[in-house]
Design a protein around this motif. Structure first.
Motif, PDB file in Angstrom:
ATOM      1  N   ASP A 187       1.645  -0.642  -1.859  1.00 47.16           N
ATOM      2  CA  ASP A 187       2.187   0.099  -3.003  1.00 47.16           C
ATOM      3  C   ASP A 187       1.091   0.955  -3.624  1.00 47.16           C
ATOM      4  OD1 ASP A 187       4.712  -1.045  -2.662  1.00 47.16           O
ATOM      5  OD2 ASP A 187       4.211  -2.768  -3.898  1.00 47.16           O
ATOM      6  N   ARG A 188       0.573   1.869  -2.832  1.00 42.00           N
ATOM      7  CA  ARG A 188      -0.605   2.660  -3.225  1.00 42.00           C
ATOM      8  C   ARG A 188      -0.315   3.638  -4.354  1.00 42.00           C
ATOM      9  NH1 ARG A 188      -0.424   6.899   1.421  1.00 42.00           N
ATOM     10  NH2 ARG A 188       1.720   6.628   2.108  1.00 42.00           N
ATOM     11  N   PHE A 189       0.962   3.888  -4.625  1.00 42.04           N
ATOM     12  CA  PHE A 189       1.311   4.812  -5.705  1.00 42.04           C
ATOM     13  C   PHE A 189       1.699   4.073  -6.994  1.00 42.04           C
ATOM     14  CE2 PHE A 189       2.777   6.789  -1.634  1.00 42.04           C
ATOM     15  CZ  PHE A 189       1.732   7.691  -1.519  1.00 42.04           C
ATOM     16  N   THR A 190       1.579   2.734  -6.988  1.00 43.18           N
ATOM     17  CA  THR A 190       1.962   1.921  -8.141  1.00 43.18           C
ATOM     18  C   THR A 190       0.729   1.249  -8.724  1.00 43.18           C
ATOM     19  OG1 THR A 190       4.118   1.466  -7.127  1.00 43.18           O
ATOM     20  CG2 THR A 190       3.427   0.019  -8.921  1.00 43.18           C
ATOM     21  N   ASP A 191       0.612   1.288 -10.041  1.00 41.01           N
ATOM     22  CA  ASP A 191      -0.527   0.662 -10.702  1.00 41.01           C
ATOM     23  C   ASP A 191      -0.642  -0.809 -10.305  1.00 41.01           C
ATOM     24  OD1 ASP A 191      -1.133   3.003 -11.998  1.00 41.01           O
ATOM     25  OD2 ASP A 191      -0.190   2.431 -13.909  1.00 41.01           O
ATOM     26  N   GLY A 192      -1.830  -1.213  -9.923  1.00 41.94           N
ATOM     27  CA  GLY A 192      -2.065  -2.601  -9.547  1.00 41.94           C
ATOM     28  C   GLY A 192      -1.670  -2.943  -8.133  1.00 41.94           C
ATOM     29  N   ASN A 193      -1.015  -2.024  -7.425  1.00 41.70           N
ATOM     30  CA  ASN A 193      -0.579  -2.238  -6.040  1.00 41.70           C
ATOM     31  C   ASN A 193      -0.005  -3.646  -5.850  1.00 41.70           C
ATOM     32  OD1 ASN A 193      -0.243  -2.222  -3.220  1.00 41.70           O
ATOM     33  ND2 ASN A 193      -2.019  -0.894  -2.943  1.00 41.70           N
ATOM     34  N   PRO A 194       1.167  -3.929  -6.455  1.00 42.86           N
ATOM     35  CA  PRO A 194       1.718  -5.286  -6.369  1.00 42.86           C
ATOM     36  C   PRO A 194       1.999  -5.744  -4.949  1.00 42.86           C
ATOM     37  CG  PRO A 194       3.338  -3.734  -7.236  1.00 42.86           C
ATOM     38  CD  PRO A 194       2.023  -3.024  -7.234  1.00 42.86           C
ATOM     39  N   GLY A 195       2.336  -4.814  -4.053  1.00 45.91           N
ATOM     40  CA  GLY A 195       2.583  -5.207  -2.669  1.00 45.91           C
ATOM     41  C   GLY A 195       1.365  -5.858  -2.041  1.00 45.91           C
ATOM     42  N   ARG A 235       5.823   7.805  12.164  1.00 50.95           N
ATOM     43  CA  ARG A 235       5.174   7.879  13.490  1.00 50.95           C
ATOM     44  C   ARG A 235       6.184   7.849  14.620  1.00 50.95           C
ATOM     45  NH1 ARG A 235      -0.143   5.869  12.448  1.00 50.95           N
ATOM     46  NH2 ARG A 235      -0.678   6.702  10.372  1.00 50.95           N
ATOM     47  N   GLN A 236       7.446   8.083  14.296  1.00 47.10           N
ATOM     48  CA  GLN A 236       8.509   8.125  15.291  1.00 47.10           C
ATOM     49  C   GLN A 236       8.613   6.799  16.038  1.00 47.10           C
ATOM     50  OE1 GLN A 236       7.881  11.604  17.721  1.00 47.10           O
ATOM     51  NE2 GLN A 236       8.496  12.998  16.090  1.00 47.10           N
ATOM     52  N   GLY A 237       8.639   5.700  15.254  1.00 49.53           N
ATOM     53  CA  GLY A 237       8.900   4.399  15.828  1.00 49.53           C
ATOM     54  C   GLY A 237       7.679   3.605  16.215  1.00 49.53           C
ATOM     55  N   VAL A 238       6.501   4.127  16.051  1.00 52.36           N
ATOM     56  CA  VAL A 238       5.298   3.397  16.454  1.00 52.36           C
ATOM     57  C   VAL A 238       4.519   3.001  15.198  1.00 52.36           C
ATOM     58  CG1 VAL A 238       3.187   3.427  17.825  1.00 52.36           C
ATOM     59  CG2 VAL A 238       5.193   4.718  18.584  1.00 52.36           C
ATOM     60  N   ALA A 239       4.754   1.784  14.701  1.00 47.66           N
ATOM     61  CA  ALA A 239       4.103   1.332  13.469  1.00 47.66           C
ATOM     62  C   ALA A 239       3.105   0.217  13.715  1.00 47.66           C
ATOM     63  CB  ALA A 239       5.155   0.834  12.479  1.00 47.66           C
ATOM     64  N   ALA A 267      -1.114   1.305   7.754  1.00 47.74           N
ATOM     65  CA  ALA A 267      -2.243   2.220   7.531  1.00 47.74           C
ATOM     66  C   ALA A 267      -1.732   3.653   7.568  1.00 47.74           C
ATOM     67  CB  ALA A 267      -3.317   2.006   8.590  1.00 47.74           C
ATOM     68  N   PHE A 268      -1.472   4.204   6.396  1.00 46.63           N
ATOM     69  CA  PHE A 268      -0.965   5.568   6.299  1.00 46.63           C
ATOM     70  C   PHE A 268      -2.108   6.568   6.243  1.00 46.63           C
ATOM     71  CE2 PHE A 268       2.466   3.033   4.464  1.00 46.63           C
ATOM     72  CZ  PHE A 268       3.587   3.602   5.044  1.00 46.63           C
ATOM     73  N   ARG A 269      -1.863   7.750   6.791  1.00 47.79           N
ATOM     74  CA  ARG A 269      -2.784   8.859   6.569  1.00 47.79           C
ATOM     75  C   ARG A 269      -2.562   9.391   5.155  1.00 47.79           C
ATOM     76  NH1 ARG A 269      -1.136  10.136  12.060  1.00 47.79           N
ATOM     77  NH2 ARG A 269       0.493  11.486  11.199  1.00 47.79           N
ATOM     78  N   PRO A 270      -3.552  10.049   4.587  1.00 48.07           N
ATOM     79  CA  PRO A 270      -3.416  10.535   3.211  1.00 48.07           C
ATOM     80  C   PRO A 270      -2.204  11.432   2.986  1.00 48.07           C
ATOM     81  CG  PRO A 270      -5.700  10.658   3.909  1.00 48.07           C
ATOM     82  CD  PRO A 270      -4.911  10.302   5.131  1.00 48.07           C
ATOM     83  N   ASP A 271      -1.774  12.154   4.025  1.00 52.98           N
ATOM     84  CA  ASP A 271      -0.659  13.089   3.850  1.00 52.98           C
ATOM     85  C   ASP A 271       0.701  12.463   4.161  1.00 52.98           C
ATOM     86  OD1 ASP A 271      -1.292  12.788   6.543  1.00 52.98           O
ATOM     87  OD2 ASP A 271      -0.580  14.803   7.062  1.00 52.98           O
ATOM     88  N   GLU A 272       0.736  11.164   4.511  1.00 55.37           N
ATOM     89  CA  GLU A 272       1.991  10.516   4.868  1.00 55.37           C
ATOM     90  C   GLU A 272       2.608   9.811   3.662  1.00 55.37           C
ATOM     91  OE1 GLU A 272       1.801   9.239   9.540  1.00 55.37           O
ATOM     92  OE2 GLU A 272       0.629   8.044   8.125  1.00 55.37           O
ATOM     93  N   PRO A 273       3.928   9.934   3.490  1.00 56.97           N
ATOM     94  CA  PRO A 273       4.607   9.196   2.421  1.00 56.97           C
ATOM     95  C   PRO A 273       4.885   7.768   2.876  1.00 56.97           C
ATOM     96  CG  PRO A 273       6.199  10.492   3.630  1.00 56.97           C
ATOM     97  CD  PRO A 273       4.848  10.813   4.234  1.00 56.97           C
ATOM     98  N   GLY A 274       5.375   6.947   1.960  1.00 57.02           N
ATOM     99  CA  GLY A 274       5.816   5.611   2.338  1.00 57.02           C
ATOM    100  C   GLY A 274       4.882   4.507   1.898  1.00 57.02           C
ATOM    101  N   ALA A 298      14.769  -3.965   6.125  1.00 56.98           N
ATOM    102  CA  ALA A 298      14.504  -2.906   7.099  1.00 56.98           C
ATOM    103  C   ALA A 298      13.089  -3.034   7.668  1.00 56.98           C
ATOM    104  CB  ALA A 298      14.700  -1.531   6.473  1.00 56.98           C
ATOM    105  N   THR A 299      12.140  -3.416   6.837  1.00 59.51           N
ATOM    106  CA  THR A 299      10.782  -3.647   7.312  1.00 59.51           C
ATOM    107  C   THR A 299      10.770  -4.788   8.315  1.00 59.51           C
ATOM    108  OG1 THR A 299       9.837  -2.878   5.231  1.00 59.51           O
ATOM    109  CG2 THR A 299       8.432  -4.260   6.604  1.00 59.51           C
ATOM    110  N   ALA A 300      11.507  -5.858   8.026  1.00 59.43           N
ATOM    111  CA  ALA A 300      11.592  -6.991   8.940  1.00 59.43           C
ATOM    112  C   ALA A 300      12.204  -6.569  10.274  1.00 59.43           C
ATOM    113  CB  ALA A 300      12.416  -8.112   8.311  1.00 59.43           C
TER     114      ALA A 300
END
Length: 294
Positions: free
Chosen positions: A245-253, A289-293, A272-279, A200-202
């Motif tokens: 992977d900012r919510f995972t120890d070591g940020n493997p991504g 961002r409604q399609g604008v990444a 580049a997520f804002r602090p209040d954005e999930p994902g 999906a990212t691709a």
């Protein structure tokens, strides 16, 4: 022969984190498969070979993790002949494990090709595609399952990932993954190439950039795919689009994406997520961002 070498071999397997077979260890010099510590029910990705004749020695590993280790019993006064027999036994064990791995991958590839040929073009209205706000980009569908083709860079199909309407994903059992990728866009690449983790990212990256994309399917496969792509297209500008992977120890991504970029001299970028954005990935950012990444 005392039970101590058997216990020491079991301890080595436990220390490596692959677990032990429920039926116990058979010291018969034959390759045995079993459900590893991290295997799902029905999966037999762990293996071992052990013999106790002469100088006790063996090998064990996990096909899913691509991990192999050898073991030998302590024997301070080993002769040259002992050493030779031990090394030969370990070599035979590794060869047997590799032959079995190749056999299983070939069998899985045959099943994947049959599944792919029998499937129909994916429905753009499939629940997963709607949820991710992407087009099918050549996917096929079998019943309610989307089929994502995983090929080598020559285009040969080795595996498929199935995606259910709720997003649940599975590869073909024992199928090859390392070095394979799902392609989106025109190949060979002319004006640049993007490499990311998930399909999906691709799809999102291709829809927004127009560039061809390789989906490596997981962060551990980014480097093998990047190395294969650099070998196939040495003059192409490649960008690794990693997950954060900012919510995972070591940020493997981030860790794996940076390693892949360094290995081939590529650029690397992250959402580049804002602090209040999930994902964590570019598709998540596009949805936020409604399609604008970009």
């Amino acid at each position: 022969m005392s039970a101590r070498p058997l216990d020491a071999f079991a301890d080595a397997m436990l220390a490596a984190g692959i677990g032990l077979p429920k039926s116990g260890i058979q010291a018969d010099g034959v390759l045995h498969r079993f459900r590893g510590a991290d295997d799902k029910p029905g999966r037999l990705n762990a293996w071992y070979v052990l013999h106790l004749d002469g100088w006790p020695a063996g090998a064990f590993g996990c096909w899913r993790e691509g991990f192999t280790s050898t073991w030998r019993a302590d024997k301070p006064k080993a002769s040259v002949a002992d050493l030779k027999r031990m090394r030969q036994a370990q070599c035979r064990a590794r060869q047997a494990a590799e032959q079995e791995r190749q056999r299983m991958q070939t069998e899985a590839a045959s099943h994947a090709r049959l599944l792919w040929e029998a499937a129909s073009p994916a429905d753009p209205g499939h629940a997963y595609l709607i949820a991710k706000q992407v087009q099918p980009h050549g996917l096929r569908q079998s019943g309610g399952l989307l089929l994502v083709p995983l090929t080598d860079l020559d285009g040969l199909l080795w595996n498929v990932q199935t995606i259910a309407p709720d997003g649940a994903k599975r590869f073909q059992r024992h199928g090859r993954v390392t070095g394979l990728a799902a392609r989106i866009g025109a190949f060979p690449p002319d004006d640049g190439l993007l490499i990311c983790e998930g399909w999906a990212t691709a799809a999102t990256l291709h829809q927004e950039s127009g560039l061809p994309v390789l989906a490596a399917m997981n962060c551990g496969n980014l480097k093998p795919v990047a190395l294969a792509a650099r070998n196939a297209w040495p003059d192409t500008a490649i960008t690794i689009c990693g997950d954060d992977d900012r919510f995972t120890d070591g940020n493997p991504g981030r860790t794996k994406a940076n390693a892949a970029a360094v290995a081939i001299g590529a650029k690397v970028t992250f959402p580049a997520f804002r602090p209040d954005e999930p994902g964590t990935d570019f598709n998540d950012l596009a949805l936020a961002r409604q399609g604008v990444a970009a």
